[in-house]
Design an enzyme around this catalytic site. Structure first.
Site, PDB file in Angstrom:
ATOM      1  NE  ARG A   1      -6.190   0.232  -2.830  1.00  0.00           N
ATOM      2  CZ  ARG A   1      -5.676   0.269  -4.065  1.00  0.00           C
ATOM      3  NH1 ARG A   1      -5.606   1.406  -4.718  1.00  0.00           N
ATOM      4  NH2 ARG A   1      -5.216  -0.831  -4.622  1.00  0.00           N
TER       5      ARG A   1
ATOM      6  NE  ARG B   1      -1.040  -5.620  -1.135  1.00  0.00           N
ATOM      7  CZ  ARG B   1      -2.258  -5.149  -1.371  1.00  0.00           C
ATOM      8  NH1 ARG B   1      -3.313  -5.868  -1.046  1.00  0.00           N
ATOM      9  NH2 ARG B   1      -2.427  -3.993  -1.937  1.00  0.00           N
TER      10      ARG B   1
ATOM     11  CB  CYS C   1      -9.755  -2.504  -9.170  1.00  0.00           C
ATOM     12  SG  CYS C   1     -10.055  -3.533  -7.737  1.00  0.00           S
TER      13      CYS C   1
ATOM     14  CG  HIS D   1      -2.048  -1.065   0.929  1.00  0.00           C
ATOM     15  ND1 HIS D   1      -2.057  -2.272   1.559  1.00  0.00           N
ATOM     16  CD2 HIS D   1      -3.080  -1.079   0.056  1.00  0.00           C
ATOM     17  CE1 HIS D   1      -3.066  -2.981   1.107  1.00  0.00           C
ATOM     18  NE2 HIS D   1      -3.717  -2.281   0.196  1.00  0.00           N
TER      19      HIS D   1
ATOM     20  CG  ASN E   1      -2.836  -5.134  -5.746  1.00  0.00           C
ATOM     21  OD1 ASN E   1      -2.365  -5.342  -6.853  1.00  0.00           O
ATOM     22  ND2 ASN E   1      -3.359  -3.968  -5.401  1.00  0.00           N
ATOM     23  CG  ASP E   2      -5.221  -8.337  -0.757  1.00  0.00           C
ATOM     24  OD1 ASP E   2      -4.190  -8.533  -0.093  1.00  0.00           O
ATOM     25  OD2 ASP E   2      -5.921  -7.326  -0.619  1.00  0.00           O
TER      26      ASP E   2
ATOM     27  CD  GLU F   1      -9.512  -8.041  -1.943  1.00  0.00           C
ATOM     28  OE1 GLU F   1      -8.482  -7.490  -2.339  1.00  0.00           O
ATOM     29  OE2 GLU F   1     -10.300  -7.490  -1.145  1.00  0.00           O
TER      30      GLU F   1
ATOM     31  NE  ARG G   1     -11.115  -1.498  -0.811  1.00  0.00           N
ATOM     32  CZ  ARG G   1      -9.844  -1.767  -1.053  1.00  0.00           C
ATOM     33  NH1 ARG G   1      -9.520  -2.761  -1.870  1.00  0.00           N
ATOM     34  NH2 ARG G   1      -8.881  -1.062  -0.509  1.00  0.00           N
TER      35      ARG G   1
HETATM   36  C1  PEP Z   1      -6.241  -5.700  -4.484  1.00  0.00           C
HETATM   37  O1  PEP Z   1      -6.061  -6.429  -3.509  1.00  0.00           O
HETATM   38  O2  PEP Z   1      -5.886  -6.000  -5.651  1.00  0.00           O
HETATM   39  C2  PEP Z   1      -6.899  -4.395  -4.329  1.00  0.00           C
HETATM   40  C3  PEP Z   1      -7.214  -3.653  -5.364  1.00  0.00           C
HETATM   41  O3  PEP Z   1      -7.118  -3.949  -3.059  1.00  0.00           O
HETATM   42  P1  PEP Z   1      -5.968  -3.336  -2.108  1.00  0.00           P
HETATM   43  O4  PEP Z   1      -4.740  -3.142  -2.948  1.00  0.00           O
HETATM   44  O5  PEP Z   1      -6.484  -2.070  -1.542  1.00  0.00           O
HETATM   45  O6  PEP Z   1      -5.804  -4.426  -1.081  1.00  0.00           O
HETATM   46 MG    MG Z   2      -7.102  -6.029  -1.661  1.00  0.00          MG
END
Ligand code: PEP
Ligand code: MG
Length: 582
Positions: free
Chosen positions: A298, A469, A506, A191, A458-459, A435, A334
């Site tokens: 977010r 990550r 996303c 993040h 990402n998750d 995710e 979200r």
């Molecule tokens: C993800 O996990 O891909 C996502 C878009 O959410 P975040 O990066 O905020 O966990």
């Molecule tokens: Mg996520």
């Protein structure tokens, strides 16, 4: 001159003076003191040390009384270290003979010992190293006292160097003075990385250990496009950096000219290109870059960087600001994704310590565990939804029951609003982030119940490939080009198509230009990307035909290794857009 390579996470090149952030986000200032100040500085050091000893002795007493003598003993060991004559004299010699500032001398000496312990490589000595860092922190805190400089209060341009920056620290960076930052830790989709890009601060993460040899004031170069980090650049390097900077700017200008052109393939297929945002102010940035809506907002950043719970009104204002930038286009809000690395200290304290926070009480689980907080947010979202095309999505949903519970809470809030005659959009769409691997496996069942999917790669990558990550040591496993991930995305797209619900990606995968043709070839028609990548992604789309994209997806589906898929996609991107920014 020393050059290192890390993970480039936010583009742009900066040259400037290093500000080394020590533990607890204070800087270790001014390396040398004038010779005439030696005596007064020694006095200051001894005084700080006395305060440190008193403080540790108090901690020892408290621990003895409250939790037992064996815990008090930890502080007894700290105290012994703080009063160790050999250690003290070593620091004093640096102050007296080399005119080091007490902060710098203490930090240098203690880090030297901590490093030696660390290098012995066993758990016992690693703990001793942690004790030494703790002592360093205490001494610095007392030495710096009021002078302690917080990252949010800079007064001159610097390049911030740190072991790590938390998402809240990154969110509070002042863009006016922070030219760039570079950290030892961190991964591509951490993040912190996402925030750096949102703030448009050039950044490199995952550089590995380099801080022990750095001093504040050194000149450094951060190339957030290539990942190159240079300490003490020579003239040739500075000239080269300048050329890179000019080239980068010319590519940015070329892409900016496409702002008002549609995100459409060369054979006329429209791709719905939206922006991901963390802060409401970014909505305007998305608009300027040509986004057609917000695919991911977010909202947890309303909680980070402040120490009180946001009120319904705070939420409402933050959502209305986004509606004003996109009054007639889709906005997907979200619900809170707090937990794991995105958690302010004051919320963490309400929950028991988690040894594995990424697998803990995060996201929708936390919202469902704290209905007051959840309902406050939902009320604000619903109030803001009047006359908009708004969607709400729940993060980290891992079972159908969880989605049903969340939907039920939305309906309860709707009833409350109705009773109070407060208007809202009854047709608000309710979707989920996909995710968690379990949700992919149940995608068809979910597709029957939800209004839309948004794939959070990402998750999804983190949980599927068991690769954190944010951890640079496992960055090579956290790879969107892994065939397992591509097959999962394929499953989700097919389930969405079968039940005719919209699906987008996303996660950062869709912000990576080389991944875009593959996603489109797999049938994706909606993507939501980091605002700064909108122009590059649009350029790829406009240079691509659907036929080509499908052929690429077909080829990729025959491949077994992430490595082969990645190099194929990189080659194809070069053919599609020959003049990339680096
Ligand atoms: C993800 O996990 O891909 C996502 C878009 O959410 P975040 O990066 O905020 O966990
Ligand atoms: Mg996520």
């Amino acid at each position: 001159m020393i050059t290192r390579n890390g993970i480039a996470v936010s583009p742009g090149v900066a040259v400037g003076e290093a500000l080394v952030i020590g533990s607890e986000d204070f800087r270790i200032p001014q390396r040398f003191i004038p010779r005439r100040s030696v005596e007064s500085e020694l006095h200051r050091f001894r005084q700080a040390l006395r305060h440190v000893s008193t403080e540790i002795a108090q901690n020892e007493r408290l621990a003895n009384e409250a939790i037992g003598l064996q815990y008090g003993a930890i502080f007894a060991a700290h105290l012994q270290m703080a009063q160790d004559p050999k250690l003290i004299s070593e620091i004093e010699i640096l102050i007296r003979d080399r005119c080091y500032s007490p902060e710098f001398a203490s930090s240098r000496t203690l880090r030297k010992y901590a490093k030696q312990f660390q290098e012995l490589g066993n758990a016992y000595f690693a703990e001793r190293a942690a004790d030494i860092y703790d002592l360093e922190k205490r001494i610095l805190r007392h030495l710096l006292g009021e002078q302690r400089e917080s990252l949010a209060e800079l007064t001159q341009p610097v390049i911030v160097l740190a072991h790590n920056l938390t998402p809240s620290e990154t969110a509070s960076l002042n863009k006016e003075f922070v030219l760039a930052f570079a950290t030892e830790a961190g991964g591509r989709t951490s993040h912190t990385a996402i925030l750096a890009a949102a703030l448009e601060i050039p950044a490199i993460v995952g550089l590995g250990p380099f801080l022990a040899d750095m001093s504040g004031g050194d000149t450094v170069v951060v190339d957030g496009t290539s990942g190159e980090f240079i300490i003490d650049p020579d003239d040739d390097a500075l000239m080269r950096v300048n050329t890179v900077r000019q080239k980068y700017q010319s590519v940015v200008d070329r892409r900016q000219q496409m702002r008002d052109l549609a995100a459409e393939t060369s054979d006329g297929t429209r791709i719905f290109l939206m922006g991901n945002i963390e802060f409401p102010q970014e909505a305007e940035q998305c608009h300027q870059k040509g986004a057609e809506g917000i695919g991911l907002y977010r909202t947890e950043f309303l909680y980070l960087g402040r120490d009180v719970i946001p009120t319904e009104e705070d939420h409402y204002q933050a959502y209305r600001e986004v509606v004003e930038a996109f009054p007639h286009q889709p906005i997907t809000i979200r619900t809170l994704d707090l937990g794991a690395d995105k958690i302010p200290g004051w919320i963490r304290r309400q929950y028991s310590d988690e040894s594995n926070p990424a697998l803990g009480l995060r996201s929708i689980r936390m919202s469902l565990a704290d209905l007051t907080m959840f309902k406050t947010q939902l009320r604000a979202v619903l109030r803001a939804s009047v006359d908009t095309e708004m969607g709400v999505m729940f993060p980290l949903v891992s079972s159908l029951l969880e989605f049903r519970q969340a939907r039920m809470i939305v309906h309860e809030v709707m009833e409350d609003l109705e009773e109070q005659n407060i208007p809202f959009n009854r047709d608000i769409q309710l979707g989920i982030m996909v995710e968690v691997p379990a949700t992919v496996m149940m995608a068809r069942e979910f597709a029957r119940e939800v209004d839309f999917f948004s794939i959070g790669t990402n998750d999804l990558i983190q949980y599927t490939l068991a690769a954190d990550r944010s951890d640079p040591q496992v960055a090579k496993w956290h790879n969107p080009a892994d065939p397992a991930i591509i097959r999962m995305i394929d499953l989700v797209i097919k389930a969405a198509d079968e039940y005719q619900i919209p699906v987008s990606v996303c996660g950062q995968m869709s912000s990576d230009p080389k991944m875009v043709p593959l996603l489109i070839g797999m049938g994706l028609r909606r993507i939501s990307v980091s605002p700064h990548t909108i122009p590059a992604v649009k350029e790829v789309i406009r240079n691509l035909s659907i036929e080509k994209a499908q052929a690429m997806a077909q080829y990729v589906s025959t491949q077994e290794l992430a490595r082969d898929i990645e190099s194929y996609l990189t080659r194809e991107l070069r053919n599609l857009v020959p003049d990339q920014s680096h």
